[in-house]
Design a protein around this motif. Structure first.
Motif, mmCIF file in Angstrom:
data_model
loop_
_atom_site.group_PDB
_atom_site.id
_atom_site.type_symbol
_atom_site.label_atom_id
_atom_site.label_comp_id
_atom_site.label_asym_id
_atom_site.label_seq_id
_atom_site.Cartn_x
_atom_site.Cartn_y
_atom_site.Cartn_z
ATOM 1 N N GLU A 38 -5.752 5.862 -1.547
ATOM 2 C CA GLU A 38 -6.525 7.014 -2.099
ATOM 3 C C GLU A 38 -5.761 7.985 -1.976
ATOM 4 O O GLU A 38 -4.981 7.552 -0.435
ATOM 5 N N ASP A 39 -5.521 9.234 -2.722
ATOM 6 C CA ASP A 39 -4.935 10.247 -2.269
ATOM 7 C C ASP A 39 -5.898 11.306 -2.622
ATOM 8 O O ASP A 39 -6.083 11.630 -3.963
ATOM 9 N N ALA A 40 -6.656 12.206 -2.175
ATOM 10 C CA ALA A 40 -7.851 12.572 -3.069
ATOM 11 C C ALA A 40 -8.683 13.717 -1.517
ATOM 12 O O ALA A 40 -8.265 13.437 -0.209
ATOM 13 N N GLU A 41 -9.093 14.732 -2.234
ATOM 14 C CA GLU A 41 -10.223 15.899 -1.578
ATOM 15 C C GLU A 41 -11.109 15.619 -1.179
ATOM 16 O O GLU A 41 -11.790 15.876 -2.073
ATOM 17 N N SER A 42 -12.025 15.753 -0.338
ATOM 18 C CA SER A 42 -12.939 16.067 -0.225
ATOM 19 C C SER A 42 -13.880 15.354 -1.517
ATOM 20 O O SER A 42 -15.067 15.905 -2.236
ATOM 21 N N LEU A 74 1.751 2.451 -3.825
ATOM 22 C CA LEU A 74 0.720 2.541 -3.879
ATOM 23 C C LEU A 74 0.769 4.010 -4.112
ATOM 24 O O LEU A 74 0.487 5.011 -5.112
ATOM 25 N N LEU A 75 0.465 4.095 -2.304
ATOM 26 C CA LEU A 75 0.347 5.968 -2.108
ATOM 27 C C LEU A 75 1.943 6.791 -2.525
ATOM 28 O O LEU A 75 1.257 7.936 -2.944
ATOM 29 N N ALA A 76 2.762 6.004 -2.650
ATOM 30 C CA ALA A 76 3.850 6.880 -3.353
ATOM 31 C C ALA A 76 3.554 7.468 -5.022
ATOM 32 O O ALA A 76 4.334 8.347 -5.071
ATOM 33 N N GLU A 77 3.266 6.455 -5.221
ATOM 34 C CA GLU A 77 2.425 6.955 -7.415
ATOM 35 C C GLU A 77 1.959 7.491 -7.247
ATOM 36 O O GLU A 77 1.639 8.579 -7.682
ATOM 37 N N LEU A 78 0.743 7.835 -5.758
ATOM 38 C CA LEU A 78 -0.170 8.389 -5.895
ATOM 39 C C LEU A 78 0.380 9.788 -5.854
ATOM 40 O O LEU A 78 0.089 11.120 -6.557
ATOM 41 N N HIS A 79 1.593 9.510 -4.472
ATOM 42 C CA HIS A 79 2.078 10.967 -4.368
ATOM 43 C C HIS A 79 2.624 11.602 -5.401
ATOM 44 O O HIS A 79 2.628 13.096 -5.927
ATOM 45 N N ARG A 80 3.058 11.029 -5.931
ATOM 46 C CA ARG A 80 3.804 10.945 -7.647
ATOM 47 C C ARG A 80 2.931 11.728 -8.686
ATOM 48 O O ARG A 80 3.523 12.640 -9.620
ATOM 49 N N LEU A 81 2.181 11.330 -9.725
ATOM 50 C CA LEU A 81 1.380 11.393 -10.053
ATOM 51 C C LEU A 81 0.976 13.429 -9.426
ATOM 52 O O LEU A 81 0.568 13.504 -10.155
ATOM 53 N N SER A 140 0.105 -1.978 -12.082
ATOM 54 C CA SER A 140 -0.358 -3.300 -11.897
ATOM 55 C C SER A 140 0.823 -4.475 -11.277
ATOM 56 O O SER A 140 0.690 -5.644 -11.050
ATOM 57 N N ARG A 141 1.776 -4.161 -11.250
ATOM 58 C CA ARG A 141 3.108 -5.125 -10.774
ATOM 59 C C ARG A 141 3.083 -4.692 -8.861
ATOM 60 O O ARG A 141 3.421 -6.315 -8.320
ATOM 61 N N VAL A 142 2.008 -3.797 -8.494
ATOM 62 C CA VAL A 142 2.155 -4.014 -6.858
ATOM 63 C C VAL A 142 1.529 -4.751 -6.894
ATOM 64 O O VAL A 142 1.478 -5.350 -6.573
ATOM 65 N N VAL A 143 0.048 -4.796 -7.763
ATOM 66 C CA VAL A 143 -1.382 -5.750 -7.562
ATOM 67 C C VAL A 143 -0.991 -7.096 -7.517
ATOM 68 O O VAL A 143 -1.554 -8.107 -6.875
ATOM 69 N N ARG A 166 0.740 -1.315 0.329
ATOM 70 C CA ARG A 166 0.078 -0.009 -0.067
ATOM 71 C C ARG A 166 0.981 0.946 0.078
ATOM 72 O O ARG A 166 0.371 2.074 -1.054
ATOM 73 N N GLY A 167 2.100 1.172 0.657
ATOM 74 C CA GLY A 167 2.653 2.548 0.404
ATOM 75 C C GLY A 167 3.321 2.523 -0.766
ATOM 76 O O GLY A 167 3.843 4.297 -1.243
#
Length: 141
Positions: free
Chosen positions: A40-44, A11-18, A121-124, A8-9
């Protein structure tokens, strides 16, 4: 063995990069293809609802592509006056969802998403392998 927390870490790092690469993003999430939120990394935004709807949308889109005789369904883009929702298949078990404002550069969004899909894909796939290794042996009757 890699733990769920480590996966999960990643995946979250990749979402932060995005989010850094595409500042117009208001949220990113990864869900399973059955609509369960993974990270997830989302606002409201109600991310659980978005995850479930994204999985349903991709399922319907896959059926449409199949009915049209097209193979290897990849993505859906919804554009509205409020912005964009982009959904991408990420391997066999996950969906990457990007939420962006109406000023977002869609080409940039797609470019960065394709980089992220490789990571997701790799992480999943690793998580599925880790999960299957953790299952007990079936009972022998």
């Amino acid at each position: 063995m890699t733990t769920d927390t480590e996966l999960r870490g990643e995946l979250l790092a990749e979402l932060h990069r995005l989010r850094r690469a595409v500042p117009e993003l208001t949220g990113c999430l990864v869900a399973s293809t059955d609509g369960l939120l993974i990270v997830e990394d989302a606002e409201s935004v109600v991310v659980e609802g978005v995850a479930a709807l994204a999985a349903a949308c991709l399922g319907v889109s896959q059926r449409i592509a199949d009915s049209a005789g097209h193979e290897d369904f990849q993505e859906v883009l919804i554009s509205s006056t409020g912005g964009h929702v982009a959904m991408y298949m990420a391997g066999h078990g996950a969906v990457l969802v990007l939420l962006a404002g109406d000023k977002a550069n869609v080409a940039r969004l797609h470019h960065e998403a394709r980089r992220a899909i490789a990571v997701v894909s790799r992480v999943v796939a690793t998580a599925a392998l880790t999960f299957s290794q953790a299952l007990p042996e079936p009972a022998r009757w």
